[in-house]
Design an enzyme around this catalytic site. Sequence first.
Site, PDB file in Angstrom:
ATOM      1  N   ASN A  71       0.832  -1.290  -0.080  1.00 31.59           N
ATOM      2  CA  ASN A  71      -0.149   0.020  -0.078  1.00 31.59           C
ATOM      3  C   ASN A  71       0.887   1.255   0.000  1.00 31.59           C
ATOM      4  O   ASN A  71       0.411   2.220  -0.631  1.00 31.59           O
ATOM      5  CB  ASN A  71      -1.125   0.091   1.377  1.00 31.59           C
ATOM      6  CG  ASN A  71      -2.230  -0.713   1.051  1.00 31.59           C
ATOM      7  OD1 ASN A  71      -3.022  -0.460   0.426  1.00 31.59           O
ATOM      8  ND2 ASN A  71      -2.259  -1.997   1.625  1.00 31.59           N
ATOM      9  N   ARG A  86       4.751   1.796  25.303  1.00 28.83           N
ATOM     10  CA  ARG A  86       4.173   2.379  24.033  1.00 28.83           C
ATOM     11  C   ARG A  86       4.691   3.659  24.115  1.00 28.83           C
ATOM     12  O   ARG A  86       5.082   4.049  22.888  1.00 28.83           O
ATOM     13  CB  ARG A  86       2.821   1.746  24.008  1.00 28.83           C
ATOM     14  CG  ARG A  86       2.328   0.408  23.942  1.00 28.83           C
ATOM     15  CD  ARG A  86       0.754   0.472  23.592  1.00 28.83           C
ATOM     16  NE  ARG A  86       0.330  -0.971  23.392  1.00 28.83           N
ATOM     17  CZ  ARG A  86       0.372  -1.548  22.277  1.00 28.83           C
ATOM     18  NH1 ARG A  86       1.044  -1.065  21.318  1.00 28.83           N
ATOM     19  NH2 ARG A  86       0.134  -2.939  22.146  1.00 28.83           N
ATOM     20  N   MET A  95       1.378  -2.564  11.942  1.00 26.39           N
ATOM     21  CA  MET A  95       0.610  -3.695  12.694  1.00 26.39           C
ATOM     22  C   MET A  95       0.743  -3.130  14.431  1.00 26.39           C
ATOM     23  O   MET A  95       0.702  -4.358  15.233  1.00 26.39           O
ATOM     24  CB  MET A  95       1.138  -4.915  12.677  1.00 26.39           C
ATOM     25  CG  MET A  95       1.135  -5.521  11.127  1.00 26.39           C
ATOM     26  SD  MET A  95      -0.702  -5.318  10.377  1.00 26.39           S
ATOM     27  CE  MET A  95      -1.430  -6.753  11.116  1.00 26.39           C
ATOM     28  N   ARG A  96       1.182  -2.190  14.735  1.00 22.86           N
ATOM     29  CA  ARG A  96       0.964  -1.693  16.246  1.00 22.86           C
ATOM     30  C   ARG A  96      -0.113  -0.790  16.498  1.00 22.86           C
ATOM     31  O   ARG A  96      -0.433  -0.003  15.589  1.00 22.86           O
ATOM     32  CB  ARG A  96       2.399  -0.904  16.372  1.00 22.86           C
ATOM     33  CG  ARG A  96       3.553  -1.581  16.057  1.00 22.86           C
ATOM     34  CD  ARG A  96       4.052  -2.797  16.852  1.00 22.86           C
ATOM     35  NE  ARG A  96       4.047  -2.784  18.039  1.00 22.86           N
ATOM     36  CZ  ARG A  96       4.195  -3.633  19.110  1.00 22.86           C
ATOM     37  NH1 ARG A  96       3.959  -5.036  18.597  1.00 22.86           N
ATOM     38  NH2 ARG A  96       4.220  -3.548  20.425  1.00 22.86           N
ATOM     39  N   ILE A  97      -0.504  -1.214  17.646  1.00 24.22           N
ATOM     40  CA  ILE A  97      -1.831  -0.261  18.011  1.00 24.22           C
ATOM     41  C   ILE A  97      -1.181   1.053  18.687  1.00 24.22           C
ATOM     42  O   ILE A  97      -0.081   0.888  19.490  1.00 24.22           O
ATOM     43  CB  ILE A  97      -2.715  -1.136  19.362  1.00 24.22           C
ATOM     44  CG1 ILE A  97      -3.184  -2.352  18.405  1.00 24.22           C
ATOM     45  CG2 ILE A  97      -3.506  -0.100  19.840  1.00 24.22           C
ATOM     46  CD1 ILE A  97      -4.151  -3.109  19.322  1.00 24.22           C
ATOM     47  N   LEU A  98      -1.790   2.151  18.435  1.00 23.99           N
ATOM     48  CA  LEU A  98      -1.267   3.394  18.724  1.00 23.99           C
ATOM     49  C   LEU A  98      -2.118   3.977  19.951  1.00 23.99           C
ATOM     50  O   LEU A  98      -3.134   3.550  20.013  1.00 23.99           O
ATOM     51  CB  LEU A  98      -1.278   4.407  17.745  1.00 23.99           C
ATOM     52  CG  LEU A  98      -0.336   4.047  16.451  1.00 23.99           C
ATOM     53  CD1 LEU A  98      -0.896   4.986  15.220  1.00 23.99           C
ATOM     54  CD2 LEU A  98       1.081   4.379  16.836  1.00 23.99           C
ATOM     55  N   ASN A 119      -5.935   5.087   7.891  1.00 17.49           N
ATOM     56  CA  ASN A 119      -5.509   3.794   7.941  1.00 17.49           C
ATOM     57  C   ASN A 119      -6.488   3.100   7.018  1.00 17.49           C
ATOM     58  O   ASN A 119      -7.463   3.387   6.718  1.00 17.49           O
ATOM     59  CB  ASN A 119      -5.848   3.088   9.426  1.00 17.49           C
ATOM     60  CG  ASN A 119      -5.511   1.790   9.540  1.00 17.49           C
ATOM     61  OD1 ASN A 119      -4.285   1.292   8.942  1.00 17.49           O
ATOM     62  ND2 ASN A 119      -6.175   0.895   9.958  1.00 17.49           N
ATOM     63  N   HIS A 149      -8.039  -0.776   6.276  1.00 14.34           N
ATOM     64  CA  HIS A 149      -8.360  -2.031   6.971  1.00 14.34           C
ATOM     65  C   HIS A 149      -8.866  -2.723   6.158  1.00 14.34           C
ATOM     66  O   HIS A 149      -9.958  -2.367   5.196  1.00 14.34           O
ATOM     67  CB  HIS A 149      -9.184  -1.781   8.142  1.00 14.34           C
ATOM     68  CG  HIS A 149      -9.575  -2.781   8.989  1.00 14.34           C
ATOM     69  ND1 HIS A 149      -8.778  -3.460   9.721  1.00 14.34           N
ATOM     70  CD2 HIS A 149     -10.553  -3.791   8.849  1.00 14.34           C
ATOM     71  CE1 HIS A 149      -9.479  -4.444  10.277  1.00 14.34           C
ATOM     72  NE2 HIS A 149     -10.472  -4.655   9.878  1.00 14.34           N
ATOM     73  N   SER A 152     -11.223  -0.796   3.494  1.00 14.53           N
ATOM     74  CA  SER A 152     -11.747   0.508   4.083  1.00 14.53           C
ATOM     75  C   SER A 152     -10.764   1.494   4.367  1.00 14.53           C
ATOM     76  O   SER A 152      -9.904   0.870   4.907  1.00 14.53           O
ATOM     77  CB  SER A 152     -12.847   0.356   5.270  1.00 14.53           C
ATOM     78  OG  SER A 152     -13.988  -0.309   4.934  1.00 14.53           O
ATOM     79  N   GLU A 155     -10.218   4.561  19.087  1.00 16.13           N
ATOM     80  CA  GLU A 155     -10.656   3.064  19.286  1.00 16.13           C
ATOM     81  C   GLU A 155     -10.230   2.228  17.786  1.00 16.13           C
ATOM     82  O   GLU A 155     -10.321   3.042  16.835  1.00 16.13           O
ATOM     83  CB  GLU A 155     -12.158   3.164  19.206  1.00 16.13           C
ATOM     84  CG  GLU A 155     -12.871   1.672  19.500  1.00 16.13           C
ATOM     85  CD  GLU A 155     -14.265   1.870  19.803  1.00 16.13           C
ATOM     86  OE1 GLU A 155     -14.910   2.885  20.145  1.00 16.13           O
ATOM     87  OE2 GLU A 155     -15.076   0.888  19.689  1.00 16.13           O
ATOM     88  N   LEU A 156      -9.778   1.185  17.975  1.00 17.93           N
ATOM     89  CA  LEU A 156      -9.250   0.298  17.047  1.00 17.93           C
ATOM     90  C   LEU A 156     -10.318   0.183  15.785  1.00 17.93           C
ATOM     91  O   LEU A 156     -11.623  -0.006  16.004  1.00 17.93           O
ATOM     92  CB  LEU A 156      -9.023  -0.848  17.485  1.00 17.93           C
ATOM     93  CG  LEU A 156      -8.158  -1.808  16.446  1.00 17.93           C
ATOM     94  CD1 LEU A 156      -6.574  -1.197  16.138  1.00 17.93           C
ATOM     95  CD2 LEU A 156      -7.808  -3.334  17.053  1.00 17.93           C
ATOM     96  N   ASP A 157      -9.847   0.555  14.576  1.00 18.69           N
ATOM     97  CA  ASP A 157     -10.413   0.453  13.371  1.00 18.69           C
ATOM     98  C   ASP A 157     -11.994   0.837  13.289  1.00 18.69           C
ATOM     99  O   ASP A 157     -12.936   0.512  12.929  1.00 18.69           O
ATOM    100  CB  ASP A 157     -10.504  -1.027  13.116  1.00 18.69           C
ATOM    101  CG  ASP A 157      -9.303  -1.780  12.898  1.00 18.69           C
ATOM    102  OD1 ASP A 157      -9.335  -2.909  13.099  1.00 18.69           O
ATOM    103  OD2 ASP A 157      -8.383  -0.899  12.549  1.00 18.69           O
TER     104      ASP A 157
HETATM  105  C1  GRF Z   1      -3.198  -5.571   3.943  1.00 24.22           C
HETATM  106  O1  GRF Z   1      -4.144  -6.712   3.778  1.00 24.22           O
HETATM  107  C2  GRF Z   1      -3.930  -4.500   4.431  1.00 24.22           C
HETATM  108  O2  GRF Z   1      -5.070  -4.512   4.226  1.00 24.22           O
HETATM  109  C3  GRF Z   1      -3.445  -4.296   5.761  1.00 24.22           C
HETATM  110  O3  GRF Z   1      -2.281  -5.199   6.077  1.00 24.22           O
HETATM  111  C4  GRF Z   1      -1.857  -5.797   4.622  1.00 24.22           C
HETATM  112  C5  GRF Z   1      -0.580  -5.800   4.006  1.00 24.22           C
HETATM  113  O4  GRF Z   1      -0.354  -4.478   3.762  1.00 24.22           O
HETATM  114  N1  GRF Z   1      -3.456  -3.130   6.394  1.00 24.22           N
HETATM  115  P1  GRF Z   1       0.628  -3.805   2.948  1.00 24.22           P
HETATM  116  O5  GRF Z   1       1.195  -4.736   1.686  1.00 24.22           O
HETATM  117  O6  GRF Z   1       2.183  -4.015   3.907  1.00 24.22           O
HETATM  118  O7  GRF Z   1       0.695  -2.506   2.435  1.00 24.22           O
END
Ligand code: GRF
Length: 195
Positions: free
Chosen positions: A13, A64, A89-92, A106, A108, A135, A142-144
């Site tokens: 992305n 954190r 992949m970390r929660i802020l 973000n 998702h 999305s 709050e997450l997502d």
């Molecule tokens: C994807 O599924 C995206 O929706 C999620 O992380 C996965 C990997 O994304 N947020 P990328 O290839 O590292 O951008």
Amino acid sequence: RRVAILISGGGSNMVALVQSMVGDHPARAVLVLSNNPQATGLAKAAQMGVPTAAVDHRPFGKDRAAFEAEVQAELEKAQADILCLAGFMRILTPGFIAKWEGRILNIHPSLLPKYKGLHTHARAIEAGDAEHGCSVHEVTAELDDGPILGQARVPVLPGDTPETLAARVLPMEHQLYPEVLRRFAVGDRKPVLLP
Ligand code: GRF
């Protein structure tokens, strides 16, 4: 506008976002930062000429806030004014998000508000959904959960596995996120709906 992109892995992305910010686009990528020094997306960003930084979250353990202070320092150094989480992949913490509220996005891999959290493709298949997708939303404490700025839909096909479904969603992510960012960068928050 000056966009920083946070990644944890391959950064597909991130690549799509960086490649979109050219010509008369109102924004430029000024930093790609990862919590994982081994994230292969860092090399891809460097190849595209975008400055990179890695702030390994592991030495900080449960602290954190200390990890986020390092991240914030890098963002300020780059003078970023929009933050795009992309496979981050970390929660802020709410404290960090409060600094960026209204300027942090973000992506998702689900049709929010369905399937917040992880394993979204497996959960859509398990539920027997006919449709799934991704999305882009504003990040709140709050997450997502923040306001949705865009969604892209794909069919769930008979025999789909989480892998085949993810493979159908990912290209739509690469279309959706750049389109949302282009509008968001000029203050347009009208939701983008694809196809
Ligand atoms: C994807 O599924 C995206 O929706 C999620 O992380 C996965 C990997 O994304 N947020 P990328 O290839 O590292 O951008």
